[in-house]
Every structure is written in structure tokens, then in C-alpha cells.
Design a protein around this motif. Sequence first.
Motif, PDB file in Angstrom:
ATOM      1  N   ILE A  56      45.965  42.705 -40.218  1.00 49.03           N
ATOM      2  CA  ILE A  56      44.849  42.518 -39.332  1.00 49.03           C
ATOM      3  C   ILE A  56      43.629  42.575 -39.688  1.00 49.03           C
ATOM      4  O   ILE A  56      42.742  41.818 -39.364  1.00 49.03           O
ATOM      5  N   ALA A  57      43.337  43.510 -40.896  1.00 54.20           N
ATOM      6  CA  ALA A  57      42.070  43.379 -41.392  1.00 54.20           C
ATOM      7  C   ALA A  57      41.585  42.009 -41.952  1.00 54.20           C
ATOM      8  O   ALA A  57      40.573  41.599 -42.105  1.00 54.20           O
ATOM      9  N   ALA A  58      42.742  41.730 -42.681  1.00 57.58           N
ATOM     10  CA  ALA A  58      42.657  40.373 -43.414  1.00 57.58           C
ATOM     11  C   ALA A  58      42.269  39.108 -42.503  1.00 57.58           C
ATOM     12  O   ALA A  58      41.269  38.225 -42.715  1.00 57.58           O
ATOM     13  N   PHE A  59      42.791  39.336 -41.431  1.00 60.87           N
ATOM     14  CA  PHE A  59      42.350  38.134 -40.249  1.00 60.87           C
ATOM     15  C   PHE A  59      41.294  38.201 -39.898  1.00 60.87           C
ATOM     16  O   PHE A  59      40.566  37.398 -39.263  1.00 60.87           O
ATOM     17  N   GLN A  60      40.782  39.543 -39.562  1.00 57.19           N
ATOM     18  CA  GLN A  60      39.531  39.827 -38.978  1.00 57.19           C
ATOM     19  C   GLN A  60      38.433  39.306 -39.587  1.00 57.19           C
ATOM     20  O   GLN A  60      37.549  39.001 -39.307  1.00 57.19           O
ATOM     21  N   LYS A  61      38.803  39.398 -41.149  1.00 55.69           N
ATOM     22  CA  LYS A  61      37.538  38.823 -41.788  1.00 55.69           C
ATOM     23  C   LYS A  61      37.492  37.431 -41.736  1.00 55.69           C
ATOM     24  O   LYS A  61      36.452  36.993 -42.261  1.00 55.69           O
ATOM     25  N   ARG A  62      38.504  36.689 -41.418  1.00 53.29           N
ATOM     26  CA  ARG A  62      38.336  35.256 -41.019  1.00 53.29           C
ATOM     27  C   ARG A  62      38.375  34.967 -39.742  1.00 53.29           C
ATOM     28  O   ARG A  62      38.529  33.828 -39.146  1.00 53.29           O
ATOM     29  N   GLY A  63      37.769  35.741 -38.933  1.00 50.95           N
ATOM     30  CA  GLY A  63      37.403  35.627 -37.418  1.00 50.95           C
ATOM     31  C   GLY A  63      38.656  35.484 -36.358  1.00 50.95           C
ATOM     32  O   GLY A  63      38.264  35.228 -35.220  1.00 50.95           O
ATOM     33  N   VAL A  64      39.641  36.200 -36.732  1.00 54.69           N
ATOM     34  CA  VAL A  64      40.679  36.005 -35.970  1.00 54.69           C
ATOM     35  C   VAL A  64      40.767  37.620 -35.414  1.00 54.69           C
ATOM     36  O   VAL A  64      41.300  38.470 -36.220  1.00 54.69           O
ATOM     37  N   HIS A  65      40.175  37.996 -34.234  1.00 54.46           N
ATOM     38  CA  HIS A  65      40.396  39.444 -33.814  1.00 54.46           C
ATOM     39  C   HIS A  65      41.045  40.010 -32.686  1.00 54.46           C
ATOM     40  O   HIS A  65      41.308  41.127 -32.238  1.00 54.46           O
ATOM     41  N   ASP A  66      42.216  38.917 -32.192  1.00 54.15           N
ATOM     42  CA  ASP A  66      43.052  39.375 -31.434  1.00 54.15           C
ATOM     43  C   ASP A  66      44.494  39.284 -31.915  1.00 54.15           C
ATOM     44  O   ASP A  66      45.493  39.059 -31.274  1.00 54.15           O
ATOM     45  N   LEU A  67      44.738  39.414 -33.056  1.00 56.36           N
ATOM     46  CA  LEU A  67      45.781  39.364 -33.889  1.00 56.36           C
ATOM     47  C   LEU A  67      46.682  40.643 -33.304  1.00 56.36           C
ATOM     48  O   LEU A  67      46.234  41.692 -33.339  1.00 56.36           O
ATOM     49  N   GLN A  68      47.816  40.309 -32.884  1.00 54.25           N
ATOM     50  CA  GLN A  68      49.037  41.214 -32.417  1.00 54.25           C
ATOM     51  C   GLN A  68      50.176  41.159 -33.484  1.00 54.25           C
ATOM     52  O   GLN A  68      50.624  40.049 -33.334  1.00 54.25           O
ATOM     53  N   LEU A  69      50.427  42.293 -33.981  1.00 58.98           N
ATOM     54  CA  LEU A  69      51.735  42.362 -35.200  1.00 58.98           C
ATOM     55  C   LEU A  69      52.688  43.393 -34.582  1.00 58.98           C
ATOM     56  O   LEU A  69      52.099  44.447 -34.213  1.00 58.98           O
ATOM     57  N   ARG A  70      53.791  42.940 -34.681  1.00 58.88           N
ATOM     58  CA  ARG A  70      54.973  44.248 -34.544  1.00 58.88           C
ATOM     59  C   ARG A  70      56.192  43.842 -35.278  1.00 58.88           C
ATOM     60  O   ARG A  70      56.381  42.799 -35.420  1.00 58.88           O
ATOM     61  N   LEU A  71      56.784  44.826 -35.649  1.00 58.25           N
ATOM     62  CA  LEU A  71      58.004  44.754 -36.240  1.00 58.25           C
ATOM     63  C   LEU A  71      59.417  44.858 -35.296  1.00 58.25           C
ATOM     64  O   LEU A  71      59.216  45.789 -34.383  1.00 58.25           O
ATOM     65  N   GLU A  72      60.181  43.921 -35.254  1.00 60.58           N
ATOM     66  CA  GLU A  72      61.444  44.003 -34.598  1.00 60.58           C
ATOM     67  C   GLU A  72      62.563  44.002 -35.313  1.00 60.58           C
ATOM     68  O   GLU A  72      62.896  42.874 -35.869  1.00 60.58           O
ATOM     69  N   GLY A  73      63.373  44.937 -35.818  1.00 57.30           N
ATOM     70  CA  GLY A  73      64.350  45.075 -36.788  1.00 57.30           C
ATOM     71  C   GLY A  73      63.869  44.651 -38.112  1.00 57.30           C
ATOM     72  O   GLY A  73      63.003  45.158 -38.612  1.00 57.30           O
ATOM     73  N   LYS A  74      64.318  43.289 -38.547  1.00 59.16           N
ATOM     74  CA  LYS A  74      63.776  43.121 -39.779  1.00 59.16           C
ATOM     75  C   LYS A  74      62.697  41.675 -39.778  1.00 59.16           C
ATOM     76  O   LYS A  74      62.370  40.982 -40.513  1.00 59.16           O
ATOM     77  N   THR A  75      62.041  41.552 -38.504  1.00 63.84           N
ATOM     78  CA  THR A  75      61.405  40.483 -38.199  1.00 63.84           C
ATOM     79  C   THR A  75      59.931  40.947 -37.964  1.00 63.84           C
ATOM     80  O   THR A  75      59.593  41.822 -36.812  1.00 63.84           O
ATOM     81  N   LEU A  76      58.813  40.284 -38.558  1.00 65.22           N
ATOM     82  CA  LEU A  76      57.380  40.814 -38.140  1.00 65.22           C
ATOM     83  C   LEU A  76      57.047  39.446 -37.178  1.00 65.22           C
ATOM     84  O   LEU A  76      56.973  38.507 -37.681  1.00 65.22           O
ATOM     85  N   ILE A  77      56.489  39.818 -36.221  1.00 63.03           N
ATOM     86  CA  ILE A  77      56.017  39.067 -35.237  1.00 63.03           C
ATOM     87  C   ILE A  77      54.845  39.146 -35.060  1.00 63.03           C
ATOM     88  O   ILE A  77      54.285  40.220 -34.625  1.00 63.03           O
ATOM     89  N   GLY A  78      54.036  38.045 -35.086  1.00 64.29           N
ATOM     90  CA  GLY A  78      52.771  38.069 -34.699  1.00 64.29           C
ATOM     91  C   GLY A  78      52.180  36.949 -33.908  1.00 64.29           C
ATOM     92  O   GLY A  78      52.917  36.151 -33.447  1.00 64.29           O
TER      93      GLY A  78
END
Length: 143
Positions: A56-78
Motif C-alpha cells: 500500500i505504501a509503495a503504491f501510494q508513492k506512485r499515486g495510487v491511493h485507493d489500493l485495497q488488498l486482502r488475503l483469501e487463503g493462499k491468494t493476495l487479492i488487490g
Amino acid sequence: MSGEPTPAQETTAEVAKPAEEATRPSKAAAKKPAKEVKEEKPFEQLITEEVIPAAIAAFQKRGVHDLQLRLEGKTLIGSFAGGQKQFSVLFAEGSLNGRKFFRCTTAGSPASTLESFMIDERRVDVPLFVFYLVQRLYAQQWY
């Protein structure tokens, strides 16, 4: 006699010297500190406590401020851009160092082909994983 050692005495001295050196610890071994064993966090804890905040911090540095990330089982979904851009990273072995696969989709279209992700990396840490994720989505020209 001239006081010089005979060939037999030289051979005896040469044989005794390596035997003495073998019993002494080497300087390199004496200076080398014991490796500190890092206790690894469980996969779920590593992703939620380290990977997600770092990404989230890395994407905010690049202008993406609404990134949503969650872990479902073995999958990172964004997702970001109001949910229009979605991606996922599947950790096949439930480990940051195991096999990983990537897929992405835009505006509700079917997901892209599942592709290998970070296949050449043997030791993956959080900063390296985040770097590859940022680069992969940049290659998609999403931001």
C-alpha cells in the motif's frame, strides 16, 4: 657438519607443521560469528502484517491511493481505481519463497491467463516481492 638440516630432518619438520595446523582452529572459523536464525512468521501473518502495508505504501508513492488488498487463503487479492482494476497473486505453496502466479483483469472482464510470477527468484523477502508487484502492474500500464 655445516649445521644445515638434512633432507630427512626437513621432511619431518614439514610433516609435523601441517599436523599442528590441523589441530588449531582456523582464523576464518574463529572470526566467523554464528548465524542468527531468523524466526519466520507464519504465512498469513507475514502477508497481513508486512506485505500488505508495504505494498500500500509503495503504491501510494506512485499515486495510487485507493489500493485495497486482502488475503483469501493462499491468494493476495488487490483492486484499485474504484474496483475497475483487479489483480491477484496466488502463492501455490503458502510461502513467499514458493511458486507464485499472477493474474489481472479490468472493468469486470474475465481474468487474464494465470502466469508465473517471480520464477527466477530463490530468496524472496517482503521488499523484493513488493518491488516485483509494483513493476508487474506498471508493465500493465495501470498507473
